[in-house]
Scaffold this active site. Structure first.
Site, short mmCIF file in Angstrom:
data_model
loop_
_atom_site.label_atom_id
_atom_site.label_comp_id
_atom_site.label_asym_id
_atom_site.label_seq_id
_atom_site.Cartn_x
_atom_site.Cartn_y
_atom_site.Cartn_z
N GLY A 53 2.06 -4.52 -1.73
CA GLY A 53 3.04 -4.78 -2.64
C GLY A 53 4.07 -4.49 -2.78
N GLU A 108 4.88 3.00 -3.02
CA GLU A 108 4.32 1.93 -3.96
C GLU A 108 5.26 1.21 -4.83
OE1 GLU A 108 1.37 0.10 -4.08
OE2 GLU A 108 0.22 1.41 -4.28
N ASP A 109 4.77 -0.15 -5.44
CA ASP A 109 5.04 -1.42 -5.87
C ASP A 109 4.93 -0.66 -7.26
OD1 ASP A 109 2.95 -1.94 -5.56
OD2 ASP A 109 2.51 -3.94 -5.60
N ASP A 112 -0.67 2.37 -11.54
CA ASP A 112 -1.07 1.76 -13.11
C ASP A 112 -2.12 2.89 -13.10
OD1 ASP A 112 -2.45 0.46 -14.72
OD2 ASP A 112 -3.14 -1.53 -13.19
N LYS A 140 3.16 1.87 -14.70
CA LYS A 140 2.55 2.19 -16.59
C LYS A 140 2.00 3.13 -16.85
CE LYS A 140 0.77 -2.80 -14.91
NZ LYS A 140 -0.91 -3.84 -14.48
N PHE A 161 -0.14 -6.63 -17.56
CA PHE A 161 0.53 -7.37 -16.04
C PHE A 161 1.92 -7.87 -15.45
CE2 PHE A 161 -1.01 -10.12 -12.03
CZ PHE A 161 -1.82 -9.38 -11.54
N VAL A 162 1.90 -7.40 -14.19
CA VAL A 162 3.08 -8.60 -13.82
C VAL A 162 3.51 -8.98 -11.98
CG1 VAL A 162 4.83 -6.54 -15.21
CG2 VAL A 162 3.77 -5.71 -12.62
N ASP A 168 1.40 -9.41 -6.63
CA ASP A 168 0.95 -10.70 -6.58
C ASP A 168 -0.28 -10.65 -7.62
OD1 ASP A 168 -0.46 -8.76 -5.19
OD2 ASP A 168 -2.43 -10.38 -5.58
P1 IMP Z 1 -4.02 1.73 -9.45
O1 IMP Z 1 -4.85 2.45 -8.53
O2 IMP Z 1 -4.89 1.26 -10.67
O3 IMP Z 1 -3.13 2.40 -9.78
O4 IMP Z 1 -3.36 0.70 -8.85
C1 IMP Z 1 -2.27 0.82 -8.03
C2 IMP Z 1 -1.98 -1.01 -7.69
O5 IMP Z 1 -3.03 -1.64 -7.92
C3 IMP Z 1 -0.85 -1.58 -7.19
O6 IMP Z 1 -0.54 -1.26 -5.48
C4 IMP Z 1 -0.93 -3.25 -6.90
O7 IMP Z 1 -1.44 -3.53 -5.90
C5 IMP Z 1 -1.72 -3.10 -8.25
N1 IMP Z 1 -1.28 -3.16 -9.39
C6 IMP Z 1 -1.38 -2.39 -10.93
N2 IMP Z 1 -0.74 -2.79 -11.62
C7 IMP Z 1 -0.80 -4.42 -11.05
C8 IMP Z 1 0.09 -5.30 -11.90
O8 IMP Z 1 0.40 -5.46 -13.22
N3 IMP Z 1 0.74 -6.12 -10.71
C9 IMP Z 1 -0.11 -6.75 -9.56
N4 IMP Z 1 -0.29 -5.83 -8.96
C10 IMP Z 1 -1.05 -4.80 -9.62
#
Ligand code: IMP
Length: 184
Positions: A53, A108-109, A112, A140, A161-162, A168
């Site tokens: 991402g 990081e993109d 979440d 988020k 979700f974005v 993606d």
């Molecule tokens: P986390 O480990 O829950 O913080 O999620 C992080 C990863 O989940 C990011 O690097 C993204 O690849 C993916 N992700 C989280 N939210 C989104 C979203 O809204 N759209 C697309 N990918 C997401």
């Protein structure tokens, strides 16, 4: 150069609408670059992009930085092809660079739940770097449950979700030049 900038997107049957424009992203990324220039002056940091991402954000961010710097990549997977995290981090590509004594900037993109970033920060610390900083384009905040350090944030966003600008849905939509949000 012509960018892919539709008003709405149909991705796998879900409709997404424009949320953060190309101009807004450019302005914010430029500001983040200026901050990094100041904070890492004389430190020659190494950017570690978290694939897939972060590749577009990292490419733009680096071109807004003028201090000497390096880049490497690590690949993680926590989402699979779903819109919610699987709750497990899988490491798909290791770092090649030597990080001992280096100033590491994890790129990081989106953060979440914070699971992936917590994993990455802990992983980086095991290499005994001089410092570890974290930059994410999107956060988020209300969804973040893991205790994770974030030093630089592009945009705080709601728990929705974005898509686009590297992000993606089941591997599609990364080529969109701005960020889209699920239109529910
Ligand atoms: P986390 O480990 O829950 O913080 O999620 C992080 C990863 O989940 C990011 O690097 C993204 O690849 C993916 N992700 C989280 N939210 C989104 C979203 O809204 N759209 C697309 N990918 C997401």
């Amino acid at each position: 150069m012509s960018f892919y900038l539709p008003d709405t997107v149909n991705c796998k049957g879900d409709i997404f609408k424009v949320f953060i424009t190309k101009e807004e992203i450019e302005a914010r990324v430029s500001l983040l670059g200026e901050k990094l220039d100041k904070d890492f002056d004389g430190k020659k940091p190494i950017f570690i992009g978290i694939l897939n991402g972060a590749f577009i954000f990292l490419a733009d961010l680096m071109r807004n930085v003028s201090i000497p710097c390096e880049v490497d990549f690590m690949k993680l997977s926590s989402y699979g092809d779903e819109k919610v995290s699987s709750g497990q981090v899988t490491e798909l590509k290791e770092i090649d660079a030597k990080l001992k004594g280096r100033h590491v900037i994890l790129v990081e993109d989106i953060v979440d739940t914070g699971l992936s970033m917590k994993y990455m920060v802990d992983r980086m610390k095991s290499y005994e770097p001089a410092s570890v900083s974290v930059i994410t384009l999107l956060h988020k905040k209300d969804a973040t449950v893991h205790d994770v350090q974030i030093d630089y944030v592009g945009f705080e966003i709601p728990t929705k979700f974005v898509l686009g600008y590297g992000l993606d849905y089941a591997q599609e939509g990364r080529n969109l030049a701005q960020i889209y949000i699920l239109d529910d």
